[in-house]
Design a protein around this motif. Structure first.
Motif, PDB file in Angstrom:
ATOM      1  N   UNK A 177     -12.559  -1.852  -2.531  1.00 14.39           N
ATOM      2  CA  UNK A 177     -13.379  -0.943  -1.741  1.00 14.39           C
ATOM      3  C   UNK A 177     -14.776  -0.885  -2.353  1.00 14.39           C
ATOM      4  N   UNK A 178     -15.776  -1.256  -1.567  1.00 11.83           N
ATOM      5  CA  UNK A 178     -17.141  -1.284  -2.076  1.00 11.83           C
ATOM      6  C   UNK A 178     -17.625  -2.661  -2.455  1.00 11.83           C
ATOM      7  N   UNK A 179     -17.017  -3.714  -1.890  1.00  9.31           N
ATOM      8  CA  UNK A 179     -17.459  -5.073  -2.199  1.00  9.31           C
ATOM      9  C   UNK A 179     -18.880  -5.341  -1.709  1.00  9.31           C
ATOM     10  N   UNK A 180     -19.312  -4.599  -0.688  1.00 10.57           N
ATOM     11  CA  UNK A 180     -20.655  -4.830  -0.152  1.00 10.57           C
ATOM     12  C   UNK A 180     -21.730  -4.572  -1.201  1.00 10.57           C
ATOM     13  N   UNK A 210     -26.348 -13.433   6.321  1.00  7.13           N
ATOM     14  CA  UNK A 210     -25.661 -12.147   6.406  1.00  7.13           C
ATOM     15  C   UNK A 210     -24.156 -12.390   6.456  1.00  7.13           C
ATOM     16  N   UNK A 211     -23.451 -11.973   5.408  1.00  5.85           N
ATOM     17  CA  UNK A 211     -22.003 -12.135   5.403  1.00  5.85           C
ATOM     18  C   UNK A 211     -21.371 -10.853   4.884  1.00  5.85           C
ATOM     19  N   UNK A 212     -20.114 -10.658   5.233  1.00  2.00           N
ATOM     20  CA  UNK A 212     -19.410  -9.438   4.845  1.00  2.00           C
ATOM     21  C   UNK A 212     -17.959  -9.769   4.550  1.00  2.00           C
ATOM     22  N   UNK A 213     -17.416  -9.122   3.532  1.00  2.00           N
ATOM     23  CA  UNK A 213     -16.010  -9.277   3.170  1.00  2.00           C
ATOM     24  C   UNK A 213     -15.305  -7.988   3.545  1.00  2.00           C
ATOM     25  N   UNK A 214     -14.319  -8.088   4.404  1.00  2.00           N
ATOM     26  CA  UNK A 214     -13.659  -6.904   4.945  1.00  2.00           C
ATOM     27  C   UNK A 214     -12.153  -6.971   4.703  1.00  2.00           C
ATOM     28  N   UNK A 215     -11.511  -5.817   4.934  1.00  2.00           N
ATOM     29  CA  UNK A 215     -10.061  -5.718   4.865  1.00  2.00           C
ATOM     30  C   UNK A 215      -9.475  -5.818   6.262  1.00  2.00           C
ATOM     31  N   UNK A 216      -8.212  -6.194   6.319  1.00  2.00           N
ATOM     32  CA  UNK A 216      -7.502  -6.138   7.592  1.00  2.00           C
ATOM     33  C   UNK A 216      -7.469  -4.681   8.060  1.00  2.00           C
ATOM     34  N   UNK A 217      -7.536  -4.400   9.369  1.00  2.00           N
ATOM     35  CA  UNK A 217      -7.601  -3.008   9.855  1.00  2.00           C
ATOM     36  C   UNK A 217      -6.485  -2.130   9.317  1.00  2.00           C
ATOM     37  N   UNK A 218      -5.256  -2.644   9.281  1.00  2.00           N
ATOM     38  CA  UNK A 218      -4.147  -1.821   8.794  1.00  2.00           C
ATOM     39  C   UNK A 218      -4.290  -1.501   7.306  1.00  2.00           C
ATOM     40  N   UNK A 219      -4.862  -2.431   6.530  1.00  2.00           N
ATOM     41  CA  UNK A 219      -5.076  -2.171   5.107  1.00  2.00           C
ATOM     42  C   UNK A 219      -6.182  -1.143   4.902  1.00  2.00           C
ATOM     43  N   UNK A 220      -7.210  -1.184   5.731  1.00  2.00           N
ATOM     44  CA  UNK A 220      -8.279  -0.191   5.643  1.00  2.00           C
ATOM     45  C   UNK A 220      -7.750   1.211   5.870  1.00  2.00           C
ATOM     46  N   UNK A 221      -6.935   1.386   6.920  1.00  2.00           N
ATOM     47  CA  UNK A 221      -6.360   2.707   7.202  1.00  2.00           C
ATOM     48  C   UNK A 221      -5.467   3.173   6.059  1.00  2.00           C
ATOM     49  N   UNK A 222      -4.698   2.247   5.499  1.00  2.00           N
ATOM     50  CA  UNK A 222      -3.770   2.623   4.426  1.00  2.00           C
ATOM     51  C   UNK A 222      -4.530   3.096   3.185  1.00  2.00           C
ATOM     52  N   UNK A 223      -5.578   2.390   2.790  1.00  2.00           N
ATOM     53  CA  UNK A 223      -6.338   2.782   1.612  1.00  2.00           C
ATOM     54  C   UNK A 223      -7.115   4.077   1.843  1.00  2.00           C
ATOM     55  N   UNK A 224      -7.575   4.299   3.067  1.00  2.00           N
ATOM     56  CA  UNK A 224      -8.269   5.550   3.360  1.00  2.00           C
ATOM     57  C   UNK A 224      -7.316   6.740   3.249  1.00  2.00           C
TER      58      UNK A 224
END
Length: 357
Positions: A177-180, A210-224
């Motif tokens: 979280x916070x790779x940006x 411009x590039x971005x490293x993101x999480x899968x949507x389900x992983x984002x919800x779980x970590x939040x």
């Protein structure tokens, strides 16, 4: 007529956006003009070796004016043709090339959760060494396909991204979280690794767009959800208090949105949870509290039934056990006239014995 058709050799408009363009005819007429644009370089190749190079400008194909062609050509038909492969290589940067895909499944060192990382963005591509590019890719890649070289570079870039990001996160240098906030470091590591691989192909990636490293949507919800729970548990003091509060809030939400369909049961569970101490034991009123709520009355102020001897509540007019009229049984002291309590043997005022009835 054929003379004029072969007189000028240049990259056609359809090939302007190609990294490498190969002239389709290997028989190059003597005295033909080769036009090399400002962002190009032309290479003569024979038997897999680069025999000569032409920089930007207009050149006449003649061994007398281009001595390098003397070691390159075979004369046929009275010296009117040179037999050679001619390549035009672009020297400019190609920007806005898209790349992306799945990086890896990796364990977040902070939350200890396994998540899936993905990357999407753009990159630039340029030629480092035209001679190396032509000799290393002409036998393995379709030069006529403008997307072939770019596709290969895109695959190598994604591979380097997997290696660099997985290594950085595993070593704790970059959080999931916070790779940006670490994109400049990631870009430098990925470009260094990618250009090491592309070196043998004569190519390089000068920069990422411009590039971005993101999480899968389900992983984002779980970590939040996990981050929220950890914060609230810290504020509440322990997990039991937080769980009780969450249960009560859920019960209220159910009552507000679903009426009586399971809402009352949730409300009861939530209220019961809120009534618990942090240790998990149900709170019960103390004896002192019970005394305050129901003060004890003297037994003499509570009338007793003359028939069954049951002690009744204060102010009762009929016996709660047998129904006898309590007011009818009351009498007075024959000495002082004080009203006597039912079943009294002595007067409470003067102490005179009550006569048996």
């Amino acid at each position: 007529m054929a003379w004029f058709e072969r007189e000028f050799i240049a990259v056609p408009e359809t090939g302007k956006n190609q990294l490498v363009y190969k002239w389709p005819d290997v028989n190059i007429r003597r005295y033909s003009r080769v036009i090399v644009n400002a962002d190009e370089i032309a290479l003569f190749v024979k038997s897999g070796q680069v025999m000569g190079a032409l920089g930007p400008g207009r050149h006449r194909i003649d061994a007398d004016e281009l001595p390098v062609l003397g070691a390159l050509v075979d004369t046929l038909s009275g010296g009117n043709f040179y037999r050679a492969e001619l390549y035009f290589i672009s020297t400019r940067e190609f920007t806005g090339l898209e790349f992306g895909g799945r990086i890896a499944d990796i364990a977040d060192p902070v939350s200890e959760q396994v998540v899936t990382l993905r990357v999407f963005g753009e990159h630039a591509l340029a030629v480092r060494d035209p001679a190396v590019l032509v000799t290393s890719l002409t036998g393995t890649t379709d030069i006529d396909d403008p997307a072939a070289v770019r596709s290969w570079c895109r695959a190598l870039l994604l591979k380097s991204m997997k290696v660099a990001v997985t290594r950085g996160v595993s070593q704790g240098r970059w959080p999931v979280l916070g790779l940006s906030g670490h994109l400049p470091e990631i870009e430098a590591a990925v470009i260094e690794h990618t250009n090491t691989v592309l070196y043998e192909y004569g190519l390089r990636i000068p920069r990422l767009g411009n590039f971005d490293i993101t999480l899968a949507p389900e992983d984002t919800d779980r970590l939040k959800r996990l981050a929220k729970d950890v914060t609230y548990i810290r504020l509440a003091g322990d997990f039991r208090q937080y769980a009780a509060g969450e249960l009560a809030l859920g019960a209220g939400h159910g009552l507000a949105h679903h009426g009586n369909e399971g809402g009352f049961l949730g409300a009861a569970l939530g209220i019961n949870a809120l009534q618990q101490y942090p240790g998990g034991q149900v709170a019960s009123p103390s004896p002192a509290a019970e005394s305050r709520e129901q003060p004890a009355l003297p037994e003499g102020d509570r009338p007793s039934c003359t028939r069954c001897r049951t002690v009744n509540p204060a102010g009762a007019k009929f016996c709660i056990d047998c129904g006898t009229n309590l007011s009818a049984t009351r009498s007075h002291c024959h000495d002082c006239g004080t009203e006597l309590v039912a079943a009294a043997r002595f007067c409470i005022s003067c102490g005179t014995a009550v006569a048996e009835k």
